[in-house]
Design a protein around this motif. Structure first.
Motif, PDB file in Angstrom:
ATOM      1  N   ARG A 183       1.032  -1.272  -0.239  1.00  0.00           N
ATOM      2  CA  ARG A 183      -0.009   0.018  -0.003  1.00  0.00           C
ATOM      3  C   ARG A 183       0.833   1.234   0.083  1.00  0.00           C
ATOM      4  N   SER A 184       2.166   1.248   0.387  1.00  0.00           N
ATOM      5  CA  SER A 184       3.054   2.192   0.697  1.00  0.00           C
ATOM      6  C   SER A 184       3.880   2.709  -0.704  1.00  0.00           C
ATOM      7  N   LEU A 185       3.654   1.774  -1.854  1.00  0.00           N
ATOM      8  CA  LEU A 185       4.544   1.653  -2.743  1.00  0.00           C
ATOM      9  C   LEU A 185       4.419   3.039  -3.750  1.00  0.00           C
ATOM     10  N   LEU A 186       3.166   3.321  -3.773  1.00  0.00           N
ATOM     11  CA  LEU A 186       3.045   4.824  -4.601  1.00  0.00           C
ATOM     12  C   LEU A 186       3.436   5.991  -3.923  1.00  0.00           C
ATOM     13  N   LEU A 187       3.400   5.966  -2.597  1.00  0.00           N
ATOM     14  CA  LEU A 187       3.850   7.010  -1.773  1.00  0.00           C
ATOM     15  C   LEU A 187       5.318   7.035  -1.631  1.00  0.00           C
ATOM     16  N   GLN A 188       6.163   5.671  -1.592  1.00  0.00           N
ATOM     17  CA  GLN A 188       7.285   5.749  -1.822  1.00  0.00           C
ATOM     18  C   GLN A 188       7.881   6.212  -3.144  1.00  0.00           C
ATOM     19  N   GLN A 189       7.251   5.785  -4.399  1.00  0.00           N
ATOM     20  CA  GLN A 189       7.489   6.021  -5.563  1.00  0.00           C
ATOM     21  C   GLN A 189       7.286   7.747  -5.787  1.00  0.00           C
ATOM     22  N   MET A 190       6.463   8.270  -4.970  1.00  0.00           N
ATOM     23  CA  MET A 190       6.171   9.692  -5.236  1.00  0.00           C
ATOM     24  C   MET A 190       7.428  10.527  -4.474  1.00  0.00           C
ATOM     25  N   ILE A 191       7.941  10.015  -3.481  1.00  0.00           N
ATOM     26  CA  ILE A 191       9.007  10.571  -2.710  1.00  0.00           C
ATOM     27  C   ILE A 191      10.216  10.440  -3.684  1.00  0.00           C
ATOM     28  N   GLN A 192      10.793   9.223  -3.877  1.00  0.00           N
ATOM     29  CA  GLN A 192      11.734   8.885  -4.804  1.00  0.00           C
ATOM     30  C   GLN A 192      11.771   9.695  -6.145  1.00  0.00           C
ATOM     31  N   ASN A 193      10.646  10.111  -6.724  1.00  0.00           N
ATOM     32  CA  ASN A 193      10.638  10.710  -7.936  1.00  0.00           C
ATOM     33  C   ASN A 193      10.722  12.247  -7.697  1.00  0.00           C
TER      34      ASN A 193
END
Length: 132
Positions: A23-33
């Motif tokens: 569930r946190s993958l999209l949030l993690q991608q948003m931060i990494q991007n």
């Protein structure tokens, strides 16, 4: 224009860096991007170190250090100088509100019920509280 700040509560940090919760993958991608600027204050740093060291997580010292390093490479330290006019029923969660207030407009991501109950009042302070 710099990306607007995002503050993650400790449980969200655990989901991303310890449990690797899907569930946190999209949030993690948003931060990494760098779509959002991940920020933290010293009190959040200290709390995360304390939580990572708890026996229930069974993380070796080197694993704890790797998690902390990964988080700090994505995040920016902000000196907390303001207190929000809104008080949280859980004093441990006040740091998240105070930092979000100081850096608004901001996004605060939390699964904590004490914070979720304040969603409308936080919105009135230009703080967007999101859960996932």
């Amino acid at each position: 224009m710099a990306p607007s700040p995002v503050i993650l509560d400790t449980n969200v940090l655990l989901d991303i860096f310890v449990f690797r919760n899907e569930r946190s993958l999209l949030l993690q991608q948003m931060i990494q991007n760098q779509e959002r600027q991940l920020i933290y204050c010293q009190a959040m740093h200290d709390e995360f170190i304390d939580v990572l060291s708890r026996s229930q997580f069974q993380l070796s010292q080197s694993h704890q250090e790797a998690i902390l390093h990964q988080w700090l490479n994505l995040a920016n330290l902000v000196t907390l100088t303001e207190s929000a006019p809104l008080r949280c029923s859980d004093p441990d969660d006040q740091i998240f509100i105070d930092l979000a207030y100081q850096t608004r407009p901001s996004l605060l991501v939390s699964k904590d019920n004490a914070l979720i109950m304040l969603r409308k009042r936080l919105a009135g302070l230009n703080i967007d509280l999101q859960t996932y």
